[in-house]
Design an enzyme around this catalytic site. Structure first.
Site, PDB file in Angstrom:
ATOM      1  N   GLU A   1      62.524  16.798  84.784  1.00  9.92           N
ATOM      2  CA  GLU A   1      61.216  16.182  85.056  1.00  9.92           C
ATOM      3  C   GLU A   1      61.329  14.696  85.362  1.00  9.92           C
ATOM      4  OE1 GLU A   1      58.208  18.506  82.588  1.00  9.92           O
ATOM      5  OE2 GLU A   1      60.062  18.882  81.514  1.00  9.92           O
TER       6      GLU A   1
ATOM      7  N   LYS B   1      71.056  14.455  78.543  1.00  9.50           N
ATOM      8  CA  LYS B   1      69.684  13.972  78.334  1.00  9.50           C
ATOM      9  C   LYS B   1      68.628  14.812  79.063  1.00  9.50           C
ATOM     10  CE  LYS B   1      70.057   9.048  77.294  1.00  9.50           C
ATOM     11  NZ  LYS B   1      69.436   7.780  77.735  1.00  9.50           N
ATOM     12  N   GLY B   2      69.046  15.585  80.053  1.00 12.92           N
ATOM     13  CA  GLY B   2      68.070  16.396  80.783  1.00 12.92           C
ATOM     14  C   GLY B   2      67.532  15.649  81.984  1.00 12.92           C
TER      15      GLY B   2
ATOM     16  N   ALA C   1      69.270  22.491  79.625  1.00  8.68           N
ATOM     17  CA  ALA C   1      70.677  22.083  79.677  1.00  8.68           C
ATOM     18  C   ALA C   1      71.113  21.516  78.333  1.00  8.68           C
ATOM     19  CB  ALA C   1      70.893  21.058  80.794  1.00  8.68           C
TER      20      ALA C   1
ATOM     21  N   GLY D   1      59.004  27.491  88.553  1.00  7.16           N
ATOM     22  CA  GLY D   1      57.928  27.672  87.574  1.00  7.16           C
ATOM     23  C   GLY D   1      57.135  26.383  87.439  1.00  7.16           C
TER      24      GLY D   1
ATOM     25  N   GLY E   1      65.944  28.220  88.552  1.00  2.00           N
ATOM     26  CA  GLY E   1      66.323  27.645  89.837  1.00  2.00           C
ATOM     27  C   GLY E   1      67.118  26.368  89.671  1.00  2.00           C
TER      28      GLY E   1
HETATM   29 MO1  MOS Z   1      57.925  22.039  82.372  1.00  2.00          MO
HETATM   30  S1  MOS Z   1      56.117  21.355  83.038  1.00  2.00           S
HETATM   31  O1  MOS Z   1      57.926  21.489  80.775  1.00  2.00           O
HETATM   32  O2  MOS Z   1      57.864  23.721  82.502  1.00  2.00           O
END
Ligand code: MOS
Length: 733
Positions: A699, A695-696, A507, A234, A464
């Site tokens: 991105e 923390k993730g 997460a 996405g 994904g």
């Molecule tokens: Mo992400 S750009 O926060 O789906």
């Protein structure tokens, strides 16, 4: 039993590679018919007439929906979730490719053939296409970050401090329009059963789609069910409920049949947002020893015309908090052009913003004759200078150290063009990465069956990233069962609510919800055991009880859960719980961090640039699955390499249309463009950001990559490229 963190294979991996994971477009819905979009061919104006006569009579055509006959939606305040204009609600055209009609037919081919026969007459206005020419018209965003904070910030006196600085750097950086290009096309099947609507759609947010459609159709959310078990990527483009989803539902009501609308690749460029072009003006002032005394980051991002809502690319946010600089200013402005509504795309704000900031830092390091890592360490922020708070945790210093060591940074020869491999110029560059730690309220439900199997469910999405797998791991560990006994359900709005799979928060949100549900279930079981006098558990403190391989255990006493359930005459026991942020965001600044190191090889004659090595070291808190985590990190860095060298959507300056709206001409990295990537997860045993300390990392790994590559290209060639993507002609001698 350590299951959390183990590098387990994806639970959905086998289903995906054998074609048994069914995506939205593949759902077998009896009686489904097909829709094809008609898009505008002008950028600005008004539709005078849509001639559907020829199309209407063609074989299989069931209906042609236009602004003349489309069902009226509820008038709602435009917001990112609600982009009603292009859902055929009026005749204004404000960008090339706007959805202006929908043909519904028995087969896809019939719908496509008829759509090609729809004739549109326009009254054309002069479009505004070139953002750079419109900078004078820049305006202040009205709802920056959803209105949660002002678009500008300032501390100290950045302009006077800059003027007085011993060493100054000032430059403008730009990033182009980019498109998400997930592998799975956007697809929706909508079916009405009386006043109930079921929608199978590729979405990052099942409950967001439910809420959006409920507002637009004026329905109770409970009468709308969104189903999305698998999403083929996405990157932000499936975070909002864009017009094609709404159009499919409108069409299904119009023809009284289930309707399937799958976007073609070209249509994916004009119907679901994109990363807007940014123009960023940076000013850095420093003392001779490298101490930053002034930082100014003025960001401009492209916006749409028309009344579709507002999106700002928040490029300046990392510039507020990354370095310990007393005098700092950040501004965000919008420049409207005749393009569609932009949206968030992987690491929105941070990805383009850190390209500018971390390129500027590299330029400053060159002026100071200082090592780029040393410059960052010199200005290391021990606390967040913008929020004036401690970080929930921060091991960025260790990221720099471990990343540099793994890369061999100490062997770097500083002058540009000073490193070669044969005839190839070699360049080494680095940059910092950061992304906020986000988390929102999420719920999960866990059922433990008498046979020892476990079902864990949540209305989240697996886009994904591995959500199916990490949910099972958290549940398995908390309940003391093997992970193979755990089944996961997600991607359905009837399940307990979870937030958008965006902002790198799935997460952190969902794992804590699963943990909370597992603890609630455990407490229920313990309570049942303690309430039953027969097994000698009645006097035992809860703290002395544990779950182990299907039994409640205290010392050497074991009570099988199956037996406990049989006594209660039930096949299963279930618990649901919500986990939500407390006041940690008030007390702490919460960010993940990383250090990115790139090596490039540049052909001195041909200008061809190859990334030949890459090392990223990250502070992501706790890892739930080392294998899917590594995949996230590799994926993000790959995306960053694309941003640095390849990705750009080209806009036709005459028509405002996209000229490379396909995967042949919109370049994304392929295997040959990506070297072996070394990823390092720096240990950080934190539990401050959230209970599991997640923390993730969705991105974060993209952030800083473009700057690291651009800095490496400068080091290799002596050419500073401030406009992405970096092309051969930018570095030709
Ligand atoms: Mo992400 S750009 O926060 O789906």
């Amino acid at each position: 039993m350590a299951i959390i963190g183990e590098p387990l294979d994806r639970k959905d991996g086998r289903l995906k590679v054998t074609g048994r994971a069914h995506y939205a477009a593949e759902m077998a819905v009896p009686g489904v018919v097909h829709a094809e979009l008609v898009e505008s061919t002008i950028s600005a104006g008004t539709i005078l007439a849509i001639d559907t006569d020829a199309a209407k009579g063609m074989p299989g055509v069931l209906a042609i929906m236009t602004p003349d006959n489309a069902p009226r939606l509820k008038q709602v305040k435009p917001a990112m979730q609600l982009v009603p204009g292009p859902a055929l609600q009026d005749k204004a055209v404000s960008y090339n490719g706007q959805n202006i009609a929908l043909v519904i037919a028995e087969t896809l081919e019939q719908a496509q053939a008829a759509a090609a026969k729809v004739r549109v007459r326009y009254q054309q206005d002069e479009p505004i296409i070139d953002m750079d020419a419109e900078l004078g018209q820049a305006y202040v965003p009205k709802e920056f970050r959803g209105g949660r904070r002002p678009p500008d910030s300032q501390r100290g006196t950045p302009d006077t401090a800059f003027d007085a600085a011993q060493v100054k750097h000032e430059a403008t950086y730009t990033t182009p329009v980019e498109h998400h290009n997930p592998m799975e096309p956007h697809a929706t099947i909508a079916r009405w059963d009386g006043d109930r609507l079921t929608v199978w759609t590729a979405t990052q947010y099942v409950s967001g789609a439910q809420e959006t459609l409920s507002k637009l159709f004026g329905m109770k959310p409970d009468n709308i069910r969104i189903i999305s078990p698998y999403v083929g990527g996405g990157f932000g483009s499936k975070g909002n409920t864009w017009p094609p989803v709404t159009l499919a539902a409108m069409a299904a009501r119009m023809v009284g049949r289930p309707v399937k609308l799958v976007l073609e690749r070209k249509q994916m460029y004009t119907s679901n947002g994109y990363r807007p072009r940014t123009i960023q003006k940076l000013k850095l002032g420093a003392e001779n020893d490298g101490t930053l005394v002034a930082l100014r980051h003025d960001g401009f991002s492209q916006m749409s015309m028309g009344n579709f809502g507002e999106y700002s690319e928040p490029v300046g946010l990392p510039s507020e908090m990354l370095y310990a600089v007393a005098n700092n200013a950040v501004t965000h402005r919008l420049v409207a052009v005749n393009q569609g509504l932009p949206t968030y795309m992987r690491a929105p704000g941070e990805a383009p913003g850190m390209f500018a900031l971390e390129s500027a830092m590299d330029e400053l390091a060159v002026k100071l004759d200082m090592d780029p890592v040393a410059l960052r360490l010199k200005n290391y922020a021990e606390t967040d200078p913008h929020e004036d708070k401690p970080f929930s945790s921060k091991v960025l210093r260790e990221c720099y150290r471990q990343g540099a060591e793994a890369f061999g940074w100490q062997n770097r020869s500083a002058p540009p063009r000073s490193m070669r491999d044969g005839r190839m110029l070699v360049g080494w560059g680095m940059a910092t990465s950061t992304y906020p730690v986000n988390r929102m309220a999420a719920s999960a439900r866990i059922r433990l069956n008498a046979d020892g199997t476990v079902l864990v469910s949540s209305g989240t999405q697996d886009i994904g990233t591995g959500t199916y797998t990490i949910m099972a791991q958290v549940a398995a560990q908390a309940l003391g069962v093997p992970v193979g006994m755990v089944t996961t359900r997600l991607g359905d709005s009837t399940l307990p609510k979870a937030p958008v799979s965006g902002g790198s928060m799935t997460a952190a949100s969902v794992s804590n919800a699963v943990q909370a549900a597992a603890e609630a279930l455990r407490d229920k079981l313990f309570g049942l055991a303690q309430a039953d006098a027969r097994d000698g558990f009645s006097g035992v403190q809860t703290a002395s009880l544990r779950l182990d391989r299907g039994a409640i255990v205290a010392g050497d006493r074991r009570l099988p859960v199956a037996e406990l359930l049989a006594r209660g005459n039930t096949d299963f026991i279930e618990a649901e719980a919500e986990s939500k942020p407390g006041d940690e965001k008030k007390k702490y600044s919460m960010h993940a961090f990383g250090a990115q190191f790139a090596e490039v090889r540049v052909d001195p004659d041909l200008g061809e640039i190859r990334v030949s090595r890459f090392v990223g070291a990250f502070d992501v808190g706790h890892v739930l699955n080392a294998k899917t985590a590594r995949s996230q990190l590799i994926g993000g860095i790959t995306y960053g390499i694309g941003m640095a060298l390849l990705e750009k959507t080209h806009v036709d300056p005459q028509t405002g249309g996209y000229v490379n709206a396909n995967l042949a001409e919109y370049l994304v990295p392929v295997n040959a463009d990506v070297p072996a990537i070394q990823t390092i997860i720096v240990p950080n045993d934190e539990h401050t950001s959230n209970p599991l300390g997640v923390k993730g990392m969705g991105e974060l790994p993209m952030v800083g990559v473009a700057a690291a590559v651009a800095n490496a290209v400068f080091h290799a060639t002596g050419k500073r490229v401030r406009n992405l993507p970096i092309r051969i002609e930018d570095v030709m001698a």
